[in-house]
Each structure stands twice: as C-alpha cells, then as structure tokens.
Design a protein around this motif. Structure first.
Motif, short mmCIF file in Angstrom:
data_model
loop_
_atom_site.label_atom_id
_atom_site.label_comp_id
_atom_site.label_asym_id
_atom_site.label_seq_id
_atom_site.Cartn_x
_atom_site.Cartn_y
_atom_site.Cartn_z
N ILE A 1 -2.12 0.92 -10.77
CA ILE A 1 -1.80 0.24 -12.02
C ILE A 1 -2.20 1.12 -13.20
N ARG A 2 -1.57 0.85 -14.32
CA ARG A 2 -1.91 1.51 -15.59
C ARG A 2 -2.38 0.45 -16.57
N ILE A 3 -3.57 0.67 -17.14
CA ILE A 3 -4.13 -0.24 -18.14
C ILE A 3 -4.07 0.48 -19.48
N GLY A 4 -3.33 -0.08 -20.43
CA GLY A 4 -3.21 0.53 -21.73
C GLY A 4 -4.53 0.58 -22.47
N ALA A 5 -4.68 1.58 -23.31
CA ALA A 5 -5.94 1.78 -24.02
C ALA A 5 -6.28 0.65 -24.96
N LEU A 6 -5.27 -0.10 -25.43
CA LEU A 6 -5.52 -1.19 -26.37
C LEU A 6 -5.68 -2.55 -25.71
N VAL A 7 -5.66 -2.61 -24.39
CA VAL A 7 -5.91 -3.87 -23.70
C VAL A 7 -7.36 -4.29 -23.96
N ARG A 8 -7.53 -5.52 -24.39
CA ARG A 8 -8.88 -6.03 -24.66
C ARG A 8 -9.63 -6.19 -23.34
N ASN A 9 -10.93 -5.99 -23.39
CA ASN A 9 -11.74 -6.08 -22.17
C ASN A 9 -11.60 -7.43 -21.48
N SER A 10 -11.57 -8.50 -22.25
CA SER A 10 -11.44 -9.83 -21.65
C SER A 10 -10.09 -10.00 -20.99
N ASP A 11 -9.03 -9.46 -21.61
CA ASP A 11 -7.70 -9.56 -21.03
C ASP A 11 -7.60 -8.74 -19.75
N GLN B 1 -15.25 -7.51 -12.27
CA GLN B 1 -16.66 -7.88 -12.32
C GLN B 1 -17.41 -7.04 -13.34
N ALA B 2 -17.10 -5.75 -13.39
CA ALA B 2 -17.78 -4.86 -14.34
C ALA B 2 -17.45 -5.25 -15.77
N PHE B 3 -16.19 -5.54 -16.05
CA PHE B 3 -15.83 -5.99 -17.39
C PHE B 3 -16.64 -7.22 -17.80
N LEU B 4 -16.72 -8.19 -16.90
CA LEU B 4 -17.37 -9.45 -17.22
C LEU B 4 -18.89 -9.33 -17.29
N SER B 5 -19.43 -8.21 -16.82
CA SER B 5 -20.87 -7.97 -16.92
C SER B 5 -21.25 -7.36 -18.26
N GLY B 6 -20.26 -6.89 -19.02
CA GLY B 6 -20.55 -6.18 -20.25
C GLY B 6 -20.57 -7.08 -21.47
N ALA B 7 -21.50 -6.78 -22.38
CA ALA B 7 -21.56 -7.38 -23.71
C ALA B 7 -21.55 -8.91 -23.65
N SER B 8 -20.84 -9.53 -24.60
CA SER B 8 -20.69 -10.98 -24.67
C SER B 8 -19.21 -11.31 -24.68
N SER B 9 -18.87 -12.57 -24.49
CA SER B 9 -17.45 -12.93 -24.47
C SER B 9 -16.79 -12.62 -25.81
N GLN B 10 -17.52 -12.80 -26.92
CA GLN B 10 -16.95 -12.51 -28.23
C GLN B 10 -16.61 -11.03 -28.36
N LEU B 11 -17.51 -10.17 -27.91
CA LEU B 11 -17.27 -8.73 -28.00
C LEU B 11 -16.16 -8.30 -27.04
N ARG B 12 -16.14 -8.90 -25.85
CA ARG B 12 -15.07 -8.55 -24.89
C ARG B 12 -13.70 -8.94 -25.43
N ASN B 13 -13.65 -9.96 -26.26
CA ASN B 13 -12.38 -10.37 -26.85
C ASN B 13 -11.87 -9.39 -27.89
N MET B 14 -12.74 -8.52 -28.40
CA MET B 14 -12.35 -7.53 -29.40
C MET B 14 -12.30 -6.12 -28.84
N ALA B 15 -13.23 -5.77 -27.97
CA ALA B 15 -13.36 -4.39 -27.48
C ALA B 15 -12.14 -4.00 -26.65
N THR B 16 -11.72 -2.76 -26.78
CA THR B 16 -10.57 -2.24 -26.05
C THR B 16 -11.02 -1.34 -24.91
#
Length: 333
Positions: free
Chosen positions: A67-77, A93-108
C-alpha cells in the motif's frame, strides 16, 4: 515578534520551488513545527503550506500488493483505515500509541517522519549547550538529566532519541519513503531515512535540501497475523516512550520463519534489532531463545547515568512484544 510570510502551494512542483526561498519551510499539520517556533527553536521566515496539494491524502493499493500512504494522511485516518487495520495492524497500533487523539487528528504521516527530538535541552533555548540546535555548542544531556535519552547508536555529540511511534513500526515493516525535490523523485529505504548523530546531530534525516515527502510505501503484508506494538511509558497516554518495541513475525507452527524487531525510545533513529532477528529466524520460539535474542539486541548498549534501567527494560519489552505477536500470554521475562 518575528515576521513570517505564508504561502499556499497548489501542487508538489510549486511547493518544491517555493521552499527554495531563504528561510522557507514546509508546514503540514504543524503539530511539531509550531511548538518549535513558539519556543524559538525554529525561526523560519516563510511557511509553505502543503495541505492543499491534491493526491497526497489517500491510502491506495500498489501493484505488488503493498500500500501507499500519502504524506498528508492524518495519523488518525491512517490508523483507522481498513487496509492499515487489517493488513498492517502493527502500524495501526503504533499510530494509536502516539500523542493524543486531538494531535493525531491534525498530525500528518509526512510530518510524523520529521518529528524533532523531545530532548528537554533541545527544546529549552535557555540551555546553550545543544549540538542539535547549535552545532559545536556541546551536549548538556551527557552530564545532565538523561533518563529519557539514548542507549544505542549515540555519539559524544548527541544522545537524543527519535520520538516517533509510527516510525518504529515502519522500520520493522521495511517501508520506503517517497520524496520529490529539485532533482526529481526518488525512494529512500526506511533504514536509510533517519540518521544516527555522529558528528552532525543537527541533521536528522537523509533528505536533500528542498525535498518534500510525498508518500510512504509498504511492501505486501506478511505479518498481519503475528505482530504487536508495545510502548512502555510513564503514563498511559500522551507520553513519549521510555522503550517501545515493534515485533512482527511469520510463523510456521512454533517455528519463526521471519522475525522483524524494531525499538523506539533508545536511539537517535528507530533501531532495528538485527542481531535478535537473526537469532530467531528459522528457530523454534522458545523462551530461552527469545531471552538470548533480547540480550543480543542490547549487547552494544551504552547507558548514561540516569537511564541504565533502559537496558533491562528493553530486553524485557522485546520478550513481551514477541510473545504477544506470537499469540502467547507474553509476560515480562
């Protein structure tokens, strides 16, 4: 207050051209860059907003089955995308271990790859000694409070650690980072993307000037049935890893066909435990074999005054993560 110019890029080529201007940097989610700017660690004079570039915000299947994950895909997505959840659960699992849900919704995804270290001496400009901020100034962490710092791959110039959970999983999965820059497109194997500090700790990656991350490619899924991401931290959420382990296995009954193990929180880059992998490959997964492999992974550890506990913690975390990846109870060794 510093004057900052804002420019919105319409496409990759335009972004690459715009960032050639003096003092220009890319901005995506901004979850790390804006913190660094507010603290005076980073002082760009021009922000090139890449969030409106089309084609970089999706997850697609590749011809080889990866698969290819685009650089602008949000961490939560990315964490919740069906292809990632089902075929690469280690990464989810690694994505969901990082930061907070609010940050994951913004971070790419692209921004996650470029996170700067969370070393307190780097973030606090009141400390003049930081080779990552000012090359040649020294490393205050060597004789300072270094509980969170590196035990592998460090140098006398820097003992900071990479903070990304996502990157630890990508290291175990042998991802490839796709970039576009003034010289055109190229692909960087994940093992070659982040640097060890050496005598240039101010340079975190092998990106060339003006290059923009466009995507991360994952090879065909081989470990969807047997993988686990374990993060050991001081509190249950919104904390960086003391030690983390991404463990991925191909199993034939009780025998390991292929093992992939990467560590976080222990080095300047996600750390592949190659010696441990080699000891497990082709062998029955016994507790003795796993304990010996975990010890081999930390054989070259060089702990500091405050983080000697990380050596044994990392060994035990490897044992636990691999056991859980194999579907066992996986208590601490």
């Amino acid at each position: 207050m510093d004057a900052i110019t804002y420019e919105r890029a319409a496409d990759v080529a335009g972004a690459v051209r715009a960032v050639q201007q003096p003092g220009a940097v890319f901005i995506g989610g901004g979850t790390n860059l804006l913190d660094l700017m507010k603290g005076g660690v980073e002082r760009p004079v021009r922000l090139i907003d890449i969030t409106h570039i089309g084609g970089l915000d999706g997850v697609t299947t590749l011809p080889d089955g990866g698969i290819r994950i685009g650089a602008l895909v949000r961490n939560s997505d990315a964490a919740n995308h069906a292809l990632v959840r089902e075929q690469y659960p280690l990464l989810s699992q690694a994505f969901l271990s990082g930061a907070s849900s609010q940050l994951r919704n913004m971070a790419t995804v692209g921004g996650n790859l470029l996170q700067r270290t969370r070393c307190a001496y780097f973030y606090d400009t009141a400390f003049s000694q930081c080779n990552k901020r000012v090359l040649g100034s020294g490393c205050a962490a060597l004789e300072g409070h270094n509980r969170m710092h590196a035990i592998l791959g460090a140098s006398p110039q820097c003992v900071a650690v990479n903070p990304s959970d996502m990157s630890v999983a990508l290291a175990a999965l042998d991802a490839v980072v796709r970039v576009n820059g003034p010289a055109g497109e190229r692909s960087i194997p994940f093992a070659e993307f982040h640097r060890l500090p050496g005598d240039r700790p101010d340079v975190d990656t092998t990106l060339r000037p003006g290059e923009l991350i466009t995507a991360v490619d994952l090879p065909p899924p081989l470990f969807s049935a047997h993988s686990h991401y374990l993060k050991v931290r001081d509190r249950a959420s919104y904390a960086f890893a003391l030690v983390s382990v991404a463990a991925a296995l191909q199993m034939d009954g009780e025998r390991v066909q292929t093992a992939r193990i990467a560590l976080g929180g222990v080095a300047h880059k996600p750390w592949r435990a190659s010696a441990a992998e080699q000891m497990l490959n082709g062998q029955p997964l016994t507790q003795a074999a796993l304990t010996n492999a975990a010890a081999a992974a930390l054989r070259d550890a060089r702990p500091l005054a405050d983080n000697r506990f990380k050596v044994q913690l990392a060994q035990r975390a490897i044992v636990r993560a691999v056991n859980q990846a194999a579907g066992r109870a996986g208590g601490v060794a």
